[in-house]
Design a protein around this motif. Structure first.
Motif, short mmCIF file in Angstrom:
data_model
loop_
_atom_site.label_atom_id
_atom_site.label_comp_id
_atom_site.label_asym_id
_atom_site.label_seq_id
_atom_site.Cartn_x
_atom_site.Cartn_y
_atom_site.Cartn_z
N UNK A 255 0.86 -1.19 0.00
CA UNK A 255 0.00 0.00 0.00
C UNK A 255 0.89 1.24 0.00
N UNK A 256 0.35 2.32 -0.53
CA UNK A 256 1.12 3.54 -0.76
C UNK A 256 0.61 4.68 0.11
N UNK A 283 2.71 -4.06 3.87
CA UNK A 283 3.97 -3.56 3.33
C UNK A 283 3.72 -2.15 2.83
N UNK A 284 4.30 -1.18 3.49
CA UNK A 284 4.05 0.22 3.19
C UNK A 284 5.14 0.81 2.32
N UNK A 285 4.72 1.45 1.23
CA UNK A 285 5.60 2.30 0.43
C UNK A 285 5.17 3.73 0.69
N UNK A 286 6.07 4.58 1.10
CA UNK A 286 5.72 5.98 1.34
C UNK A 286 6.56 6.89 0.46
N UNK A 298 13.78 2.85 6.92
CA UNK A 298 13.67 2.67 5.47
C UNK A 298 14.42 1.41 5.00
N UNK A 299 13.77 0.68 4.10
CA UNK A 299 14.37 -0.52 3.55
C UNK A 299 14.14 -1.76 4.38
N UNK A 303 9.24 1.01 2.80
CA UNK A 303 9.94 1.29 1.55
C UNK A 303 9.68 2.74 1.18
N UNK A 304 10.71 3.45 0.74
CA UNK A 304 10.61 4.89 0.50
C UNK A 304 10.83 5.18 -0.98
#
Length: 363
Positions: A255-256, A283-286, A298-299, A303-304
């Motif tokens: 998800x973003x 699992x977050x992507x920002x 981060x990582x 996830x960035x």
């Protein structure tokens, strides 16, 4: 303490991104013994789109969107030990602030709680006659949804007696892992309302990557996107009730989070979405913003992405197994360090220390 809290809405998240912040924090404060009344106007169809009934830990007063009703509910501020006016209530905000301050009894702690500090500060800088300038001299404390040192320094330079960020967090009883819902199946999901200072970033971080990854499936939820041009691999599900947020977060591979422009530029402003997603094990992507490493690594735990190309690159190489591991580590971090119970400890200490000073000054 008796707390009179004037905000946008605690029972409805419809066009009201602060709802889960209010719920998590005020519930945790109520568990510490504070007696809370939340006053919210009946505007923007929020009452027609309630996510929850009035909770047992908080008295909720819904008032009509009229000046007469506003005068009536603000008169009740005189009975409170702590009086809070939040930003962005949505009906006669300036009048509400004036009336709350006028009705607060001597010795009561008077707080402005800013849930969009970068935007509010931009307004103050642009308008020297803004009523909040004069109100700052009458307030005992400014609390903010985030913003870090830049926001603290800005508010103090404008005359605030003190400014302290109280960051978003997680209520593990509300946001937690649940079974997947096939209605939300996707490679990447994004949940957020269509707002002027976010839309361009949504195009950059979500819509353009979707167009360039036609073999992957994308999901978008939130209000206002009906007439927005989108590629055929994007499915729009409209407003998503808070009761379905957990399923929305855990079902897609990732998800973003996309910050509003002002918050991304200022940094140190994690959205509620960050903690809700992590708390559900997603699992977050920002998008990138300064200070994220204070909340998640981060990582490893998040996830960035600095731009749309980063989103494309992440999705191209991210396996379901990797996503699950990142989600698990993110959940462990927020449960250990970023719950509303911890935030309530901070606020409780502030209310007691600042309240004692205010009472002494009034005697």
């Amino acid at each position: 303490m008796k707390i009179a809290f004037y905000g946008s809405s605690i029972v409805s998240a419809y066009w009201n991104g602060a709802a889960t912040y209010y719920r998590g924090l005020l519930r945790a404060l109520a568990l510490k013994g504070h007696e809370i009344t939340f006053y919210e106007p009946d505007v923007y169809d929020r009452q027609k789109n309630r996510d929850i009934d009035p909770p047992p830990w908080c008295r909720v007063v819904v008032y009509p969107g009229t000046v007469e009703a506003l005068k009536q509910v603000t008169s009740e501020a005189s009975a409170a030990d702590v009086v809070v006016k939040a930003s962005g209530v949505g009906f006669e905000d300036n009048m509400l602030l004036d009336l709350v301050l006028a009705n607060a009894r001597p010795g009561a702690l008077k707080i402005f709680w800013d849930v969009d500090a970068p935007a509010t500060l931009a307004e103050l800088r642009a308008d020297p006659t803004h009523p909040l300038h004069a109100a700052l001299a009458k307030l005992d404390l400014v609390l903010t949804y985030g913003g870090g040192d830049p926001v603290v320094e800005a508010y103090r330079s404008l005359g605030a007696a003190d400014c302290i960020p109280i960051y978003n967090a997680l209520d593990p009883e509300t946001h937690h892992p649940v079974p997947e819902n096939p209605d939300y199946t996707a490679d990447l999901g994004f949940l957020g309302n269509r707002l002027p200072d976010r839309e361009q970033r949504v195009e950059q971080f979500f819509l353009e990557p979707a167009m360039r990854l036609p073999q992957q499936q994308f999901l978008i939820g939130g209000s206002g996107w009906t007439d927005k041009p989108m590629s055929s691999n994007i499915r729009y599900v409209g407003h998503v009730s808070t009761r379905d947020h957990n399923a929305f977060n855990v079902t897609p591979k990732a998800v973003l989070n996309i910050s509003r422009s002002s918050m991304a530029e200022n940094g140190f402003s994690p959205a509620t979405r960050v903690f809700e997603a992590a708390g559900a094990g997603a699992c977050l992507i920002t998008d990138h913003w300064e200070g994220i490493d204070l909340f998640l690594r981060p990582g490893e735990e998040v996830l960035v992405a600095r731009d749309g190309q980063d989103v494309i690159d992440i999705l191209a190489s991210l396996s379901r197994e990797q996503a699950a591991a990142i989600g698990r580590r993110g959940m462990e971090r927020v449960l250990a360090a970023h719950t509303y119970a911890r935030r309530a400890d901070e606020v409780d200490a502030l209310l007691r220390s600042h309240g004692a000073r205010t009472r002494e000054a009034a005697e």
